[in-house]
Enzyme design. Sequence first.
Site, PDB file in Angstrom:
ATOM      1  N   GLY A 157       0.887  -1.160  -0.022  1.00  0.00           N
ATOM      2  CA  GLY A 157       0.042   0.107  -0.070  1.00  0.00           C
ATOM      3  C   GLY A 157       0.912   1.165   0.038  1.00  0.00           C
ATOM      4  O   GLY A 157       2.045   1.161  -0.344  1.00  0.00           O
ATOM      5  N   ARG A 158       0.262   2.355   0.482  1.00  0.00           N
ATOM      6  CA  ARG A 158       1.148   3.517   0.644  1.00  0.00           C
ATOM      7  C   ARG A 158       2.505   3.420   1.211  1.00  0.00           C
ATOM      8  O   ARG A 158       3.349   3.824   0.703  1.00  0.00           O
ATOM      9  CB  ARG A 158       0.126   4.759   1.275  1.00  0.00           C
ATOM     10  CG  ARG A 158      -0.762   5.421   0.331  1.00  0.00           C
ATOM     11  CD  ARG A 158      -1.389   6.422   1.015  1.00  0.00           C
ATOM     12  NE  ARG A 158      -2.348   5.987   1.993  1.00  0.00           N
ATOM     13  CZ  ARG A 158      -3.558   5.731   1.985  1.00  0.00           C
ATOM     14  NH1 ARG A 158      -4.296   6.248   0.946  1.00  0.00           N
ATOM     15  NH2 ARG A 158      -4.486   5.015   2.911  1.00  0.00           N
ATOM     16  N   ILE A 159       2.476   2.915   2.454  1.00  0.00           N
ATOM     17  CA  ILE A 159       3.622   2.852   3.302  1.00  0.00           C
ATOM     18  C   ILE A 159       4.755   1.956   2.733  1.00  0.00           C
ATOM     19  O   ILE A 159       5.789   1.993   2.541  1.00  0.00           O
ATOM     20  CB  ILE A 159       3.694   2.455   4.794  1.00  0.00           C
ATOM     21  CG1 ILE A 159       2.513   3.823   5.394  1.00  0.00           C
ATOM     22  CG2 ILE A 159       4.684   2.490   5.549  1.00  0.00           C
ATOM     23  CD1 ILE A 159       1.786   3.679   6.925  1.00  0.00           C
ATOM     24  N   THR A 237       6.134  -2.263  11.341  1.00  0.00           N
ATOM     25  CA  THR A 237       5.829  -0.812  11.971  1.00  0.00           C
ATOM     26  C   THR A 237       4.131  -0.517  11.829  1.00  0.00           C
ATOM     27  O   THR A 237       3.717   0.453  11.442  1.00  0.00           O
ATOM     28  CB  THR A 237       6.298   0.318  10.922  1.00  0.00           C
ATOM     29  OG1 THR A 237       6.295  -0.124   9.671  1.00  0.00           O
ATOM     30  CG2 THR A 237       7.878   0.404  11.123  1.00  0.00           C
ATOM     31  N   SER A 238       3.349  -1.737  11.434  1.00  0.00           N
ATOM     32  CA  SER A 238       1.971  -1.632  11.165  1.00  0.00           C
ATOM     33  C   SER A 238       1.243  -1.603  12.520  1.00  0.00           C
ATOM     34  O   SER A 238       1.072  -0.575  13.023  1.00  0.00           O
ATOM     35  CB  SER A 238       1.607  -2.837  10.019  1.00  0.00           C
ATOM     36  OG  SER A 238       1.541  -4.274  10.704  1.00  0.00           O
ATOM     37  N   ARG A 239       0.960  -3.051  13.060  1.00  0.00           N
ATOM     38  CA  ARG A 239       0.483  -3.041  14.335  1.00  0.00           C
ATOM     39  C   ARG A 239       0.805  -4.546  14.953  1.00  0.00           C
ATOM     40  O   ARG A 239       1.119  -5.447  14.323  1.00  0.00           O
ATOM     41  CB  ARG A 239      -1.158  -3.194  14.195  1.00  0.00           C
ATOM     42  CG  ARG A 239      -1.971  -1.913  13.813  1.00  0.00           C
ATOM     43  CD  ARG A 239      -1.923  -1.014  14.975  1.00  0.00           C
ATOM     44  NE  ARG A 239      -2.743   0.160  14.793  1.00  0.00           N
ATOM     45  CZ  ARG A 239      -2.149   1.238  14.278  1.00  0.00           C
ATOM     46  NH1 ARG A 239      -0.857   1.559  14.164  1.00  0.00           N
ATOM     47  NH2 ARG A 239      -3.073   2.430  14.134  1.00  0.00           N
ATOM     48  N   GLU A 268       0.795  -1.758  24.084  1.00  0.00           N
ATOM     49  CA  GLU A 268       1.607  -0.694  24.351  1.00  0.00           C
ATOM     50  C   GLU A 268       0.954   0.154  25.151  1.00  0.00           C
ATOM     51  O   GLU A 268      -0.179   0.571  25.387  1.00  0.00           O
ATOM     52  CB  GLU A 268       1.577   0.029  22.953  1.00  0.00           C
ATOM     53  CG  GLU A 268       1.966  -0.943  21.672  1.00  0.00           C
ATOM     54  CD  GLU A 268       1.891  -0.113  20.144  1.00  0.00           C
ATOM     55  OE1 GLU A 268       1.501   1.156  20.013  1.00  0.00           O
ATOM     56  OE2 GLU A 268       2.331  -0.660  19.260  1.00  0.00           O
ATOM     57  N   HIS A 287       6.725   3.099  19.011  1.00  0.00           N
ATOM     58  CA  HIS A 287       5.475   3.382  17.881  1.00  0.00           C
ATOM     59  C   HIS A 287       5.815   4.867  17.736  1.00  0.00           C
ATOM     60  O   HIS A 287       5.052   5.830  17.828  1.00  0.00           O
ATOM     61  CB  HIS A 287       4.091   3.377  18.664  1.00  0.00           C
ATOM     62  CG  HIS A 287       2.887   3.076  17.772  1.00  0.00           C
ATOM     63  ND1 HIS A 287       2.089   2.499  17.938  1.00  0.00           N
ATOM     64  CD2 HIS A 287       2.904   3.869  16.407  1.00  0.00           C
ATOM     65  CE1 HIS A 287       1.188   2.377  16.819  1.00  0.00           C
ATOM     66  NE2 HIS A 287       1.769   3.232  16.149  1.00  0.00           N
TER      67      HIS A 287
END
Length: 327
Positions: A157-159, A237-239, A268, A287
Amino acid sequence: MLPMIFISTNIPDVGIDMLLGKANFEVWRDVPPPKRKYFLQKVSNADGVIAIPGAATKMDKEAIDAGKKLRIISSYSVGYDHIDVEYATSKGIMVTNTPGVLTDATADIAFGLLLMAARRMSEGERLMRSGKWRYWGPRMLLGQQVSGSSLGIIGLGRIGTALAKRAKGFDMELYYTGNSRKEDLEMELGIRYLPFKELLATCDFISVHCPLSPETEGLIGEEELKMMKPSAILINTSRGKVVDQKALARALQEDWIAGAGLDVFETEPIAKDDPLLKLPNVAMTPHLGSASVQTREAMASMAVENLLAGLEGKRPPNLVNPSVWKG
Ligand code: DGY
């Protein structure tokens, strides 16, 4: 009468200023976030909420039921797994997010963690700070070469795409997997599609970029970690919940894989006794994906723009649940 807004986190002033004269609002300015009871009480009086991920501030059924006047939930994030979108939709409540503006900042952190884990930079820093660095040696803290190695991106996707662009500058061989082929990006970036399991078995670095959903929760577990090369490094770096964190800790302890670079965690903040904290082969950040001044300001403007549009009867630019829009 002006609408009432509750902002559950201390967003940059640029967003707050946009509300002046347009809404009555209260901002939770403290760290840590508000207690759940206080949050629910604020939601119960609000026409709109600016929401953030987190146990106390999640917009689940309980919070949505509390919001008797609620018309819009504007998330100060691109991910919206902390919002029960289906339930909000059933109640006719709009949900919005902040896509696009945090793409580059998050891809920077992903590539930073990749470099940190590959080249053992956090281990080196800890060695220096401990005062135990005594010599330069040809075998000291040897890491993996990044240039020329292969990167597998889960979710182009974008990232994921922004990460691929960064990796291209390092002459990495690029692969991706996902629900659909992106032939335009394959042409533009020279990135190749591989089925999920093949990607895991092939790449030196695997970076996770899919949103958290019932389908992706635990996507990388014991079986998948064992498919990866013993020299491989996992970046997330997503979830946190996309990766089974217990299985990952075992994989790192027992050398199924060589390392990890993590910005997100199942819980978190991470628990003080989490085994990951003791493992030398994990590079981690708390995060920080979107944590640049410019990005956080852009997120604030976008979240408030979405919110005000919804409250003023206009279609919010980043509506996640368009079926509620009666226009
Ligand atoms: C996002 O925008 O989803 C970031 O991870 C912050 O939560």
